[in-house]
Each structure stands twice: as C-alpha cells, then as structure tokens.
Design a protein around this motif. Structure first.
Motif, PDB file in Angstrom:
ATOM      1  N   GLY A  84     -37.841  24.432 -60.374  1.00 40.67           N
ATOM      2  CA  GLY A  84     -36.274  24.694 -60.561  1.00 40.67           C
ATOM      3  C   GLY A  84     -35.522  24.033 -61.675  1.00 40.67           C
ATOM      4  N   GLU A  85     -34.218  23.877 -61.602  1.00 45.44           N
ATOM      5  CA  GLU A  85     -33.292  23.014 -62.278  1.00 45.44           C
ATOM      6  C   GLU A  85     -33.539  21.587 -62.158  1.00 45.44           C
ATOM      7  OE1 GLU A  85     -28.773  22.402 -63.154  1.00 45.44           O
ATOM      8  OE2 GLU A  85     -29.257  24.116 -62.023  1.00 45.44           O
ATOM      9  N   LEU A  86     -33.897  20.881 -63.188  1.00 43.71           N
ATOM     10  CA  LEU A  86     -33.908  19.432 -62.845  1.00 43.71           C
ATOM     11  C   LEU A  86     -32.515  18.861 -62.981  1.00 43.71           C
ATOM     12  CD1 LEU A  86     -37.299  18.173 -64.948  1.00 43.71           C
ATOM     13  CD2 LEU A  86     -37.223  19.038 -62.468  1.00 43.71           C
ATOM     14  N   VAL A  87     -32.485  17.586 -62.079  1.00 41.31           N
ATOM     15  CA  VAL A  87     -31.251  16.866 -62.129  1.00 41.31           C
ATOM     16  C   VAL A  87     -31.593  15.456 -62.242  1.00 41.31           C
ATOM     17  CG1 VAL A  87     -29.143  16.445 -60.818  1.00 41.31           C
ATOM     18  CG2 VAL A  87     -30.269  18.555 -60.450  1.00 41.31           C
ATOM     19  N   SER A  88     -30.836  14.787 -63.319  1.00 44.25           N
ATOM     20  CA  SER A  88     -31.000  13.474 -63.373  1.00 44.25           C
ATOM     21  C   SER A  88     -30.203  12.515 -62.737  1.00 44.25           C
ATOM     22  CB  SER A  88     -30.509  13.018 -65.081  1.00 44.25           C
ATOM     23  OG  SER A  88     -31.264  13.958 -65.874  1.00 44.25           O
ATOM     24  N   TYR A  89     -30.897  11.496 -62.076  1.00 50.06           N
ATOM     25  CA  TYR A  89     -30.266  10.868 -61.242  1.00 50.06           C
ATOM     26  C   TYR A  89     -28.611  10.298 -61.914  1.00 50.06           C
ATOM     27  CZ  TYR A  89     -29.747   7.917 -57.280  1.00 50.06           C
ATOM     28  OH  TYR A  89     -29.113   7.202 -56.147  1.00 50.06           O
ATOM     29  N   HIS A  90     -27.830   9.974 -61.044  1.00 52.36           N
ATOM     30  CA  HIS A  90     -26.286   9.731 -61.509  1.00 52.36           C
ATOM     31  C   HIS A  90     -26.305   8.418 -61.889  1.00 52.36           C
ATOM     32  CE1 HIS A  90     -24.552   7.499 -57.922  1.00 52.36           C
ATOM     33  NE2 HIS A  90     -25.875   7.981 -57.514  1.00 52.36           N
ATOM     34  N   GLU A  91     -27.285   7.610 -61.505  1.00 49.82           N
ATOM     35  CA  GLU A  91     -27.102   6.175 -62.290  1.00 49.82           C
ATOM     36  C   GLU A  91     -27.845   5.883 -63.232  1.00 49.82           C
ATOM     37  OE1 GLU A  91     -25.055   3.801 -61.786  1.00 49.82           O
ATOM     38  OE2 GLU A  91     -23.922   4.278 -60.179  1.00 49.82           O
ATOM     39  N   PRO A  92     -27.537   5.758 -64.420  1.00 52.58           N
ATOM     40  CA  PRO A  92     -28.670   5.476 -65.505  1.00 52.58           C
ATOM     41  C   PRO A  92     -29.745   4.411 -65.592  1.00 52.58           C
ATOM     42  CG  PRO A  92     -26.469   5.913 -66.403  1.00 52.58           C
ATOM     43  CD  PRO A  92     -26.359   5.877 -65.019  1.00 52.58           C
ATOM     44  N   MET A  93     -29.380   3.465 -64.903  1.00 51.68           N
ATOM     45  CA  MET A  93     -30.217   2.370 -64.667  1.00 51.68           C
ATOM     46  C   MET A  93     -31.720   2.838 -64.080  1.00 51.68           C
ATOM     47  SD  MET A  93     -28.855  -0.085 -61.614  1.00 51.68           S
ATOM     48  CE  MET A  93     -28.656   0.379 -59.974  1.00 51.68           C
ATOM     49  N   TYR A  94     -31.751   3.878 -63.351  1.00 53.60           N
ATOM     50  CA  TYR A  94     -32.972   4.359 -62.792  1.00 53.60           C
ATOM     51  C   TYR A  94     -33.962   5.284 -63.846  1.00 53.60           C
ATOM     52  CZ  TYR A  94     -31.150   3.141 -58.333  1.00 53.60           C
ATOM     53  OH  TYR A  94     -30.745   2.578 -56.955  1.00 53.60           O
ATOM     54  N   HIS A  95     -33.137   5.791 -64.903  1.00 56.26           N
ATOM     55  CA  HIS A  95     -33.840   6.613 -65.827  1.00 56.26           C
ATOM     56  C   HIS A  95     -35.170   5.897 -66.522  1.00 56.26           C
ATOM     57  CE1 HIS A  95     -29.718   9.046 -66.246  1.00 56.26           C
ATOM     58  NE2 HIS A  95     -30.324   8.962 -65.061  1.00 56.26           N
ATOM     59  N   HIS A  96     -35.987   6.871 -66.784  1.00 58.39           N
ATOM     60  CA  HIS A  96     -37.203   6.694 -67.736  1.00 58.39           C
ATOM     61  C   HIS A  96     -36.520   6.285 -69.281  1.00 58.39           C
ATOM     62  CE1 HIS A  96     -40.635   7.440 -70.161  1.00 58.39           C
ATOM     63  NE2 HIS A  96     -41.216   7.017 -69.352  1.00 58.39           N
ATOM     64  N   PRO A  97     -37.081   5.616 -69.966  1.00 58.53           N
ATOM     65  CA  PRO A  97     -36.398   5.217 -71.198  1.00 58.53           C
ATOM     66  C   PRO A  97     -36.273   6.459 -72.259  1.00 58.53           C
ATOM     67  CG  PRO A  97     -38.348   3.820 -71.025  1.00 58.53           C
ATOM     68  CD  PRO A  97     -37.910   4.418 -69.795  1.00 58.53           C
ATOM     69  N   GLU A  98     -37.339   7.117 -71.993  1.00 55.99           N
ATOM     70  CA  GLU A  98     -37.547   8.574 -72.919  1.00 55.99           C
ATOM     71  C   GLU A  98     -36.962   9.667 -72.244  1.00 55.99           C
ATOM     72  OE1 GLU A  98     -41.249   8.638 -75.484  1.00 55.99           O
ATOM     73  OE2 GLU A  98     -41.939   6.811 -74.349  1.00 55.99           O
ATOM     74  N   PHE A  99     -37.061   9.773 -70.983  1.00 55.96           N
ATOM     75  CA  PHE A  99     -36.727  11.335 -70.411  1.00 55.96           C
ATOM     76  C   PHE A  99     -35.855  10.615 -69.120  1.00 55.96           C
ATOM     77  CE2 PHE A  99     -40.995  11.553 -72.202  1.00 55.96           C
ATOM     78  CZ  PHE A  99     -40.824  12.875 -73.027  1.00 55.96           C
ATOM     79  N   GLU A 100     -34.595  11.195 -69.437  1.00 60.80           N
ATOM     80  CA  GLU A 100     -33.714  10.902 -68.269  1.00 60.80           C
ATOM     81  C   GLU A 100     -33.922  11.780 -67.033  1.00 60.80           C
ATOM     82  OE1 GLU A 100     -29.874  13.635 -69.153  1.00 60.80           O
ATOM     83  OE2 GLU A 100     -29.802  11.530 -69.669  1.00 60.80           O
TER      84      GLU A 100
END
Length: 293
Positions: free
Chosen positions: A64-80
């Motif tokens: 399905g449609e992926l949703v990036s977490y709303h707080e960037p500090m949780y993001h993978h450095p290459e794949f948000e």
C-alpha cells in the motif's frame, strides 16, 4: 519462487512464510499475503536477513501507500519511509530513536489516518528479552462481558500522542509548556468509534490503547475506559493476561501485522544490549472501518 505460506506459528498467532524473495514475488502472491494478514493478523517472513533498505521500502509499497513518520528524528538517513529504533550509533551519530514503543498502542492511532499494515524488520537482536507483545482487539472485544459491550456501544474515544511523546534534540532547554503546545498544534487529538467493524473481515474491533487513548465520550461511567483497559489486559504489568501474546524474533525475520486489529507493546531488554530495528507502515485501499458499532 517457491514460497511456502500458511504454516501456523507454534505460539498460535499468525503464520510463517518461507522462501519469500522480494525481487521475485508476484502481485498474486502479495495479494495472498495481504489477505493472510487480514485473516491471521500476523505474517512472519523468515530468512530475510540480507534484505537492503531499498528492498525493504519496495516491499512495503507492495502492500500500500507508505507514510513516513511525522517526526524526522525517527527517519533512516537514506530512506525517510523507514522508521528506525536503535541504540547503536553509526559513525558517532545517533540514528533513529532508542527504546521506542514501550506502551500499548496501534501505530498512528493518534493521527487522522492510522495505518493498515505495520512491516517490522529487527536488524540487531540482543541475546534475550527482545520482542513484541500483541493483543488482538477483535478477540478482546468478543471476550468482554456483555455489560461492557453494552456500555461501549455507540461511544467514541479520543487519541493523542501527548502521553508518550519523545523529547526531540531541538527541545532541550525549551520551556515544557511550549513543547506541549506545539505537540497539540501539530498532532491534535483525533476521535474514532470505540467499537468499529473491520472493513475487510467484518470483525468487531475495540479500537483503544492505553498509550494513545486519552478520553472516552458518550458514557455516564467516568471509569469505563479504565475498565476496558483492565478487561483487555492492558493494565497487566506481569503480561500474564490470557489475551496477551508474546512474539519473539529470529534473526532475519520480517513481521507484517494488521494494525487495525492488533495493539502492541515493545519488549525491551532490562540490561544494556545492542538493538536496531526498521519499520515501514502502509495504508490500504479501505477506510479505517466499515461502520461504527
């Protein structure tokens, strides 16, 4: 590809799949996996230890449609799109956030569009005491005494991140009231039916969690929400309630679960140990629920 699907896990929740290859899987096989997640709630893809972050994101998009977490500090450095929980620095930098999810919740239950699927990949596992507790909230609803079912009918619940919001690096030295106001502005509480019908399976789901559900509306009983938490095992600090299932991970697992139906809580180590996990979360083509009950 030779994919063996449908072997029931010995612990009784979900099924395991062997022979899965993200680069060779067909749309028909993904549809079969999707329907299995709806029906059996958890699917474990074994032997996926070599999957790359790019492949992991591609796998998520198949559901399905992926949703990036709303707080960037949780993001993978290459794949948000990848949510990272980690206590292992990389090149001297903190990647993701350590010790996430140590409370009962459904992912994004505090947002207008909670996810349909959570897809979880433990990357570094400690020797012991690492896993996830689950409660099937369709089973939990069925197990309620009739008086609690009647009391919950027609009510609605508000959900908010405020109870377990993690302070961000930029929040250090900011006034607490300012941080709280910002949290309320960016992620205001959302309200959903307390009991809802699953749009695919038709199951009745008790859509509450001790971590995110902050208020119940439409009842004369001020203690009803706590009674529902108690009845469903969410206040059991020993995790012995019959509705609580503990899932342990094997190296190379990818676990996909029905985020509408299951609430979960991370099992963290009690002593320092390296842990890293990746997660993607996906919406499907269905509304959150078919109807309020």
């Amino acid at each position: 590809m030779s994919m063996v699907l449908g072997a029931q896990q010995s612990a009784g929740l979900g099924v395991e799949v062997r022979g899965f290859d993200v680069d060779a899987v067909t749309p028909a096989e993904i549809e079969r996996l999707t329907q299995t997640v709806y029906r059996d709630k958890v699917v474990v893809l074994r032997d996926q230890g070599d999957i790359t972050p790019a492949q992991f994101v591609r796998l998520g998009r198949m559901f399905g449609e992926l949703v990036s977490y709303h707080e960037p500090m949780y993001h993978h450095p290459e794949f948000e799109e990848i949510f990272v929980s980690s206590n292992v620095p990389e090149d001297g930098k903190q990647i993701g956030v350590p010790k996430t999810g140590k409370f009962w919740h459904a992912d994004y239950q505090f947002m207008p569009k909670p996810f349909a699927f959570t897809i979880f990949s433990p990357k570094v596992l400690p020797a012991k005491n690492r896993g996830t507790f689950f409660i099937n909230m369709a089973q939990a609803y069925e197990a309620l005494p009739d008086e609690l079912k009647d009391a919950a009918a027609g009510t609605r619940c508000s959900h908010s991140v405020r109870k377990f919001f993690k302070i961000r690096p930029d929040d250090v030295y900011r006034p607490l009231g300012e941080v709280i106001r910002e949290v309320e502005e960016h992620t205001p509480p959302v309200t959903f039916p307390t009991v809802m019908e699953h749009p695919v399976t038709g199951e009745k789901i008790l859509f509450i969690s001790e971590g995110f559900t902050v208020e119940l509306h439409g009842s004369d009983d001020p203690d009803l929400l706590d009674k529902l938490f108690e009845a469903t095992g969410q206040l059991d600090t020993e995790f012995t309630h019959p509705l609580i299932h503990q899932h342990g991970y094997e190296s190379g697992d990818i676990v996909i679960w029905d985020n509408r139906t299951l609430i979960h809580r991370a099992l963290h180590t009690t002593t320092p140990a390296a842990t890293v996990s990746h997660r993607v979360t996906a919406l499907d083509d269905h509304p959150l629920y078919a109807r309020a009950l």
